[in-house]
Design an enzyme around this catalytic site. Structure first.
Site, mmCIF file in Angstrom:
data_model
loop_
_atom_site.group_PDB
_atom_site.id
_atom_site.type_symbol
_atom_site.label_atom_id
_atom_site.label_comp_id
_atom_site.label_asym_id
_atom_site.label_seq_id
_atom_site.Cartn_x
_atom_site.Cartn_y
_atom_site.Cartn_z
ATOM 1 N N SER A 128 -5.679 -4.650 8.804
ATOM 2 C CA SER A 128 -5.075 -4.984 7.515
ATOM 3 C C SER A 128 -4.189 -6.225 7.609
ATOM 4 O O SER A 128 -4.664 -7.305 7.912
ATOM 5 C CB SER A 128 -4.300 -3.779 6.979
ATOM 6 O OG SER A 128 -3.831 -4.027 5.676
ATOM 7 N N HIS A 129 -2.899 -6.071 7.372
ATOM 8 C CA HIS A 129 -1.973 -7.194 7.312
ATOM 9 C C HIS A 129 -1.354 -7.522 8.659
ATOM 10 O O HIS A 129 -0.515 -8.421 8.745
ATOM 11 C CB HIS A 129 -0.865 -6.888 6.305
ATOM 12 C CG HIS A 129 -0.151 -5.595 6.586
ATOM 13 N ND1 HIS A 129 -0.750 -4.379 6.388
ATOM 14 C CD2 HIS A 129 1.081 -5.337 7.061
ATOM 15 C CE1 HIS A 129 0.110 -3.421 6.728
ATOM 16 N NE2 HIS A 129 1.216 -3.967 7.142
ATOM 17 N N ASP A 162 -4.324 -10.008 1.638
ATOM 18 C CA ASP A 162 -4.025 -9.778 3.047
ATOM 19 C C ASP A 162 -5.269 -9.866 3.920
ATOM 20 O O ASP A 162 -6.326 -10.323 3.476
ATOM 21 C CB ASP A 162 -3.348 -8.423 3.219
ATOM 22 C CG ASP A 162 -4.278 -7.258 2.931
ATOM 23 O OD1 ASP A 162 -5.187 -7.428 2.096
ATOM 24 O OD2 ASP A 162 -4.116 -6.180 3.516
ATOM 25 N N ASP A 186 -7.550 -7.754 5.117
ATOM 26 C CA ASP A 186 -8.819 -7.134 4.729
ATOM 27 C C ASP A 186 -9.056 -7.108 3.225
ATOM 28 O O ASP A 186 -10.030 -6.515 2.769
ATOM 29 C CB ASP A 186 -8.925 -5.720 5.309
ATOM 30 C CG ASP A 186 -7.895 -4.761 4.732
ATOM 31 O OD1 ASP A 186 -6.809 -5.223 4.335
ATOM 32 O OD2 ASP A 186 -8.156 -3.550 4.700
ATOM 33 N N ASP A 196 -7.302 -5.835 0.592
ATOM 34 C CA ASP A 196 -6.976 -4.735 -0.310
ATOM 35 C C ASP A 196 -5.584 -4.855 -0.935
ATOM 36 O O ASP A 196 -5.238 -4.093 -1.838
ATOM 37 C CB ASP A 196 -7.144 -3.373 0.374
ATOM 38 C CG ASP A 196 -6.285 -3.193 1.611
ATOM 39 O OD1 ASP A 196 -5.533 -4.132 1.969
ATOM 40 O OD2 ASP A 196 -6.365 -2.120 2.232
ATOM 41 N N ARG A 197 -4.780 -5.805 -0.478
ATOM 42 C CA ARG A 197 -3.438 -5.966 -1.035
ATOM 43 C C ARG A 197 -3.356 -7.231 -1.884
ATOM 44 O O ARG A 197 -4.186 -8.123 -1.772
ATOM 45 C CB ARG A 197 -2.392 -6.022 0.082
ATOM 46 C CG ARG A 197 -2.352 -4.764 0.935
ATOM 47 C CD ARG A 197 -1.287 -4.850 2.003
ATOM 48 N NE ARG A 197 -1.350 -3.675 2.859
ATOM 49 C CZ ARG A 197 -0.296 -3.037 3.328
ATOM 50 N NH1 ARG A 197 0.920 -3.441 3.034
ATOM 51 N NH2 ARG A 197 -0.441 -1.979 4.110
ATOM 52 N N THR A 226 2.576 8.125 0.692
ATOM 53 C CA THR A 226 1.996 6.820 0.975
ATOM 54 C C THR A 226 0.643 7.006 1.679
ATOM 55 O O THR A 226 0.500 7.848 2.551
ATOM 56 C CB THR A 226 2.942 6.003 1.852
ATOM 57 O OG1 THR A 226 4.132 5.727 1.111
ATOM 58 C CG2 THR A 226 2.311 4.694 2.282
ATOM 59 N N GLU A 235 0.715 1.243 -4.945
ATOM 60 C CA GLU A 235 1.764 1.434 -3.951
ATOM 61 C C GLU A 235 2.664 0.206 -3.927
ATOM 62 O O GLU A 235 2.204 -0.915 -4.171
ATOM 63 C CB GLU A 235 1.166 1.639 -2.557
ATOM 64 C CG GLU A 235 0.318 2.880 -2.428
ATOM 65 C CD GLU A 235 -0.213 3.079 -1.014
ATOM 66 O OE1 GLU A 235 -0.497 4.233 -0.672
ATOM 67 O OE2 GLU A 235 -0.346 2.089 -0.279
ATOM 68 N N LYS A 291 -7.447 0.411 -2.601
ATOM 69 C CA LYS A 291 -6.711 -0.628 -3.306
ATOM 70 C C LYS A 291 -7.535 -1.903 -3.252
ATOM 71 O O LYS A 291 -8.338 -2.088 -2.346
ATOM 72 C CB LYS A 291 -5.323 -0.826 -2.716
ATOM 73 C CG LYS A 291 -5.227 -0.924 -1.207
ATOM 74 C CD LYS A 291 -3.767 -0.935 -0.783
ATOM 75 C CE LYS A 291 -3.622 -0.926 0.734
ATOM 76 N NZ LYS A 291 -3.844 0.406 1.321
#
Length: 542
Positions: A112-113, A276, A278, A280-281, A343, A362, A375
């Site tokens: 992810s991030h 980010d 991947d 999703d953010r 979460t 979130e 997300k």
């Protein structure tokens, strides 16, 4: 030919809320990835002959891991694996493809991030047949299997060309290499009014999207510059790199500093966004203004009927517990259900599958809807573009009108990263020991009306989750939350969330850190943050 290779367990292969994340050097140990993947294949039901989606965010070790997983998929009897060209797929794209192809699930290679490169992090997670992250029942079964595993199945084969579109065969396994963007782009076009957004760009509207040298670059170039007509150069840092260009692919005010600077200039663009590692953010910016993820979710919910996909209204909304109560106020006025969950996106999955909610989000820069079970960063950006095109107002004007109608939940998150895990646990345990005595005590000019360690009972399947973060409730006016995050790979990340409702018009635009200064100080003092962490300030403030 399938080989059965002998192996021994590795300790610590327990997936977290977003899969298994470890330093790259850990994953590069002989048998480490193979052990985890075999444990997964051993625990997923009906895998024989099934279809699997496979791809990642392009970080270091992504391509090598895909070759190993393809050989193991062949060795374990899967029927088809769909791979993104170059081994690339965003997380929401994988979720969509799982649902589109009726796949048994998808393997996403991403941390992810978290930073990438040889000295960075790598990760692997499994999304199930509904497109969402694996539930705890599966992740715990995978972990249990990983602790006793003694063999894995793999095909001895040559390198598979994942850079050319088309099909390959590997020991009976069909491998299909597809364009990672096209199916996702068509899904987005079905949800939003692309012609209306094209008109926005034709009017001279200016945007910057920072892909942070991560997965959304190819998606953003296609969607914004080619399909919607935004000028070339709208997308910056649009080429995925194995080390994310040496940056930290986390879309916040600290790590997307260049984008923030561009939007802060007098001549800066009208709208800015970032995603980010991947995909999703999302982070949303207006000219000289920042939209908190909590406010973004609330504004999208309040305006959903202006968007084609949500024209008929919302079944309900949901937010993670640390996310501000802004969307709760919208739900109350719309007379729709609002759920507070732990979460982790998997907790939204049951609510989405049961048709109880349409939008969810979130505070950690994640927003989504029932179109997938993840997300979705670019979905959120397109939602905002569609809204801006329909309303004909600036981001700042939309925010001000929203706060005037619903009030503003002034909000901040303070992250203390890489804290010694034992010291972080001591802090949290000390707070837990005082939960029974805190209610009724004054906290500055506020009164603590309730204090608990958040627990959640899923209204769909009845499952119960405990220990999700400590809440200090200060009536309807304010709230403080303490939580340890599991997304890092070094030490613990202590997160403090502070919010207070503001309804006085003359204070709606005030700086959040100044507005919350007293609560920020009190939150640190009551938990002994400086004493337990040895830090006099957070590493990241959002």
């Amino acid at each position: 030919m399938t080989e059965t290779c002998r192996t021994q367990p590795f300790s610590g292969q327990r997936p977290g809320t977003s899969g298994l994340r470890k330093p790259v050097k850990t994953f590069m140990q002989p048998h480490y990835l193979e052990n985890f993947v075999q444990s997964l294949f051993d625990c997923v039901k009906e895998i024989e002959g099934a279809t699997l989606i496979l791809g990642g965010d392009g970080r270091y070790h992504n391509r090598e891991a895909i070759q190993t997983i393809l050989r193991m998929a062949a060795g374990n009897g899967l029927g088809r694996v769909i791979v993104g060209k170059g081994g690339l797929f965003s997380t929401p794209a994988v979720s969509a493809l799982i649902r589109q192809h009726g796949a048994v699930g998808g393997i996403i290679l991403s941390a992810s991030h978290n930073p990438g490169g040889p000295g960075g992090d790598f990760g692997i997670k499994f999304n199930t047949a509904n497109g969402g992250p694996a539930p705890e029942t599966l992740t715990e079964a995978v972990y249990a299997r990983s602790q006793v595993i003694d063999r894995y199945h793999i095909v001895s084969a040559n390198h598979v060309d994942i850079d050319t579109l088309g099909e390959h065969r590997l020991n009976g396994l069909a491998i299909e290499i597809i364009d990672p963007v096209s199916d996702y782009a068509r899904l987005m076009e079905s949800l939003f009014d692309f012609e209306r957004i094209r008109g926005l760009f034709r009017s001279g509207f200016r945007m910057r999207f920072d892909a942070m040298h991560a997965i959304t670059g190819p998606y953003a170039h296609t969607l914004f510059e080619r399909m919607l007509g935004a000028p070339e150069g709208t997308v910056i840092h649009g080429t995925p790199l194995a080390d994310f260009g040496g940056g930290h692919p986390d879309p916040n005010l600290t790590h997307a500093a260049e984008l923030v600077r561009q939007l802060s200039r007098p001549e800066g663009p009208d709208f800015g966004a970032a995603s980010d590692g991947d995909g999703d953010r999302n982070m949303i910016l207006g000219h000289r203004c920042f939209v908190t993820p909590s406010d973004s979710l609330a504004i999208l919910a309040a305006n959903a009927t202006r968007i084609p996909a949500y024209h008929d209204g919302l079944h309900g909304v949901a937010r993670s517990m640390p996310t501000s109560r802004a969307v709760d106020r919208v739900a109350q006025k719309l007379d729709i259900p609002c759920y507070e969950t732990p979460t982790g996106w998997k907790f939204f999955g049951n609510l989405l599958d049961a048709g109880r909610i349409t939008l969810c989000g979130e505070e950690s820069f994640g927003t989504g809807s029932d179109h997938v079970r993840e997300k979705d960063g670019l979905w959120a950006v397109l939602f905002w573009l569609n809204l801006l095109a329909v309303r004909g107002q600036s981001v700042a004007e939309i925010m001000t009108e929203h706060w005037t109608r619903f009030g503003r939940d002034v909000y901040t998150r303070h992250d203390y990263e890489g804290v010694d895990s034992a010291r972080a646990d001591t802090l949290m345990n000390a707070l837990r020991s005082r939960l029974d005595t805190l209610p009724g005590q004054p906290l500055g000019r506020h009164l603590i009306t309730a204090a608990d360690d958040f627990a959640y009972t899923d209204p769909v399947d009845g499952s119960h989750t405990q220990g999700q973060g400590i809440r200090l409730i200060l009536g309807e006016e304010a709230r403080i939350v303490y939580r340890l995050s599991g997304t890092g790979t070094q030490g613990a990340t202590l997160r403090l969330y502070i919010e207070r409702l503001e309804t006085r018009r003359e204070y709606l635009q005030a700086d959040a850190q100044r507005q919350l200064a007293d609560l920020i100080t009190l939150a640190g003092e009551i938990a002994g943050v400086a004493q337990h962490t040895g830090r006099d300030a957070p590493d990241v403030i959002t």
